[in-house]
Design an enzyme around this catalytic site. Structure first.
Site, PDB file in Angstrom:
ATOM      1  N   CYS A 167     -18.902  -2.293   2.427  1.00 23.27           N
ATOM      2  CA  CYS A 167     -18.032  -1.153   2.721  1.00 23.27           C
ATOM      3  C   CYS A 167     -18.579  -0.440   3.951  1.00 23.27           C
ATOM      4  O   CYS A 167     -19.788  -0.476   4.212  1.00 23.27           O
ATOM      5  CB  CYS A 167     -18.005  -0.212   1.515  1.00 23.27           C
TER       6      CYS A 167
ATOM      7  N   ASN B  79     -10.566  -4.634  -0.184  1.00 25.61           N
ATOM      8  CA  ASN B  79     -10.614  -3.546  -1.164  1.00 25.61           C
ATOM      9  C   ASN B  79      -9.738  -3.829  -2.384  1.00 25.61           C
ATOM     10  O   ASN B  79      -8.771  -4.579  -2.280  1.00 25.61           O
ATOM     11  CB  ASN B  79     -10.151  -2.241  -0.509  1.00 25.61           C
TER      12      ASN B  79
ATOM     13  N   ARG C 286       0.835  -1.202   0.000  1.00 20.66           N
ATOM     14  CA  ARG C 286       0.000   0.000   0.000  1.00 20.66           C
ATOM     15  C   ARG C 286       0.869   1.252   0.000  1.00 20.66           C
ATOM     16  O   ARG C 286       0.526   2.246  -0.664  1.00 20.66           O
ATOM     17  CB  ARG C 286      -0.932  -0.004   1.212  1.00 20.66           C
TER      18      ARG C 286
ATOM     19  N   TYR D 238     -15.354   9.749  -0.724  1.00 23.72           N
ATOM     20  CA  TYR D 238     -14.356   9.555  -1.778  1.00 23.72           C
ATOM     21  C   TYR D 238     -14.598  10.427  -3.000  1.00 23.72           C
ATOM     22  O   TYR D 238     -13.705  10.581  -3.831  1.00 23.72           O
ATOM     23  CB  TYR D 238     -14.325   8.083  -2.198  1.00 23.72           C
TER      24      TYR D 238
ATOM     25  N   HIS E 272     -17.151   3.147  -3.167  1.00 31.88           N
ATOM     26  CA  HIS E 272     -16.372   4.385  -3.044  1.00 31.88           C
ATOM     27  C   HIS E 272     -16.718   5.396  -4.141  1.00 31.88           C
ATOM     28  O   HIS E 272     -15.962   6.335  -4.385  1.00 31.88           O
ATOM     29  CB  HIS E 272     -14.856   4.099  -3.050  1.00 31.88           C
TER      30      HIS E 272
END
Length: 462
Positions: free
Chosen positions: A171, A149, A95, A265, A203
């Site tokens: 989510c 995700n 990440r 988002y 998102h």
């Protein structure tokens, strides 16, 4: 029915205590016999730490559940009733690369959006498809509850590529939005009197709301939450903001014209420049969200080592992603009991949003039944939202195709049409560097990566 066997892939996650707490809180609705926490060799230490804590939590609750820890996924999956997925391929170091490499190129680096989100999908989709192959053999009637995700794309790959129709994605973002809206309307914390309809993609959804008298209050909520002079805006946003997204202010007039409430988002798409500026400042200070989370997670695991700790610590809320695990428990309970709970999930469209392909996966309000999710009809979007939504779905479909086949040309195409990536040769250079940086986790791109390395492409940590 016999006792339930529930398997969690990515059992060494720092989120696992919330999952265990969720099961404990629903003990009267689910007759659980076995919980299996599964991880890989790289995650052995975390699995042992959090697994021991899970066992303490179950014991402290006075339950006789058999909590098993294993690195053998197939052993765990045998005869499972439910499989939850919360794994991170490459762990947090992957990440960090997803966030820092795009920033090096002057672009937004984010876990599920832009180039970072695409690469998380590239790493994750082949693994979910491998899990499904094992499930076909070992637990053909199990439900797959995915909160790995990017949840929407992973869920779509599971259903459309893997063929696992008994898949639901989820989510935590709608949970926070729902709480925020009720507070904005003056209800006490914990009261959820509004009726919501959510629709869009993971998102990338919008929602509307109605009060107990049947009056739509969407416009009122827009004014109370997003008007620059609203007395509610600051305190509510701070209380219910998303941990990994800076609370930059939307352009009120644009939200007002939408006539719908955006998700957090949407800031990356509606106020891109402001979000990018913040993103690049964090990058320069070595304080990207992934780097912050890595420190937080290390602190959590030090807490988890305490042999006296047998409950979910409050510090877990700082990790981000709170409510994910609890929502997974609620879905399982609702399917198991045919409870018909209203939830926001990723599931097949089936005509719910008329602007999108019938068989694609969308994130929508639905009733969770014994046979899965039954979405509420949404219909059409107005042009401003429709155009972005269709572009994002096309991008998702292209990413899934690239991730599941290793098609380099489709990877280039996905980068080209993603709104947060500046297209052109520099974007291709970034793609190539990210492929090389992730070579240990992208077997489907192995031949492509070997060719790139032979041509001199290297990953230079930034």
């Amino acid at each position: 029915m016999g006792k339930l066997k529930i398997v969690t892939i990515g059992g060494g996650s720092s989120y696992t205590p919330e999952l265990i707490e969720g099961f404990i809180n629903r003990q009267d609705r689910m007759d659980i016999g076995e919980l299996w926490l599964v991880d890989i060799e790289m995650g052995r230490e975390k699995l042992e730490i959090v697994g021991a804590m899970a066992q303490r939590m179950v014991k402290a609750a006075g339950l006789d559940w058999d909590v098993n820890l294993t690195l053998d996924r197939r052993e765990a999956l045998k005869d499972a009733d439910f499989v939850t997925t919360q794994f991170r391929v490459g762990q947090l170091d992957a990440r960090i690369r997803d966030e820092r490499i795009p920033a090096k190129y002057g672009l937004i680096g984010q876990e599920t959006n832009g180039a970072g989100g695409i690469f998380k999908a590239f790493r994750t989709i082949p693994v979910i498809l491998d899990i499904i192959k094992d499930m076909e053999e070992l637990c053909p009637d199990a439900w797959l509850i995915n909160f790995t995700n990017p949840a929407g794309m992973v869920t779509e790959a599971a259903i459309k590529v893997g063929g696992w129709k008994r898949t639901i994605g989820l989510c935590n973002v709608p949970i926070g939005s729902t709480k925020l809206n009720n507070m904005a309307m003056g209800y006490e914390e914990g009261e959820e009197k509004l009726f919501h309809k959510y629709a869009g993609l993971n998102h990338f959804h919008w929602h509307r709301a109605w009060d107990v008298d049947g009056k739509e209050v969407t416009d009122t909520l827009i004014d109370r939450i997003y008007h620059p002079e609203s007395e509610f805006a600051k305190v509510l946003a701070e209380k219910f903001g998303v941990a990994n997204i800076k609370n930059k202010i939307f352009v009120y007039e644009q939200i007002k014209d939408l006539g719908m409430l955006p998700c957090a988002y949407h800031r990356y798409y509606y106020i891109t420049k402001e979000m990018l500026t913040e993103n690049l400042e964090e990058y320069a200070k070595n304080e990207t969200r992934a780097e912050v989370v890595k420190k937080t997670e290390a602190e959590l695991f030090e807490l988890y080592k305490d042999p006296a700790l047998d409950y979910k610590p409050e510090q877990l809320t700082k990790r981000g992603g709170t409510h994910y695990s609890d929502a997974a428990c609620e879905i399982i309970a609702s399917i198991h009991n045919d409870a018909r709970k209203e939830m926001v999930v990723s599931t097949q469209n089936n005509g719910t949003i008329t602007d999108l392909p019938y068989d694609c996966v969308v994130e929508v309000s639905a009733v969770i039944t014994a046979h899965g999710a039954e979405p509420y009809n949404w219909g059409k979007f107005e042009p401003a939202a429709r155009g972005q939504l269709q572009l994002m779905k096309a991008m998702e479909e292209t990413v899934i195709a690239a991730a599941s086949t290793g098609d380099y040309n489709k990877a280039v195409q996905a980068f080209t049409i993603n709104p947060l990536i500046t297209s052109g040769y520099e974007a291709k250079a970034m793609l190539d560097e990210m492929l090389v940086a992730n070579k240990d986790y992208l077997p489907q791109f192995a031949a492509v990566i070997s060719k790139l390395e032979a041509e001199g492409v290297v990953y230079i940590p930034a």
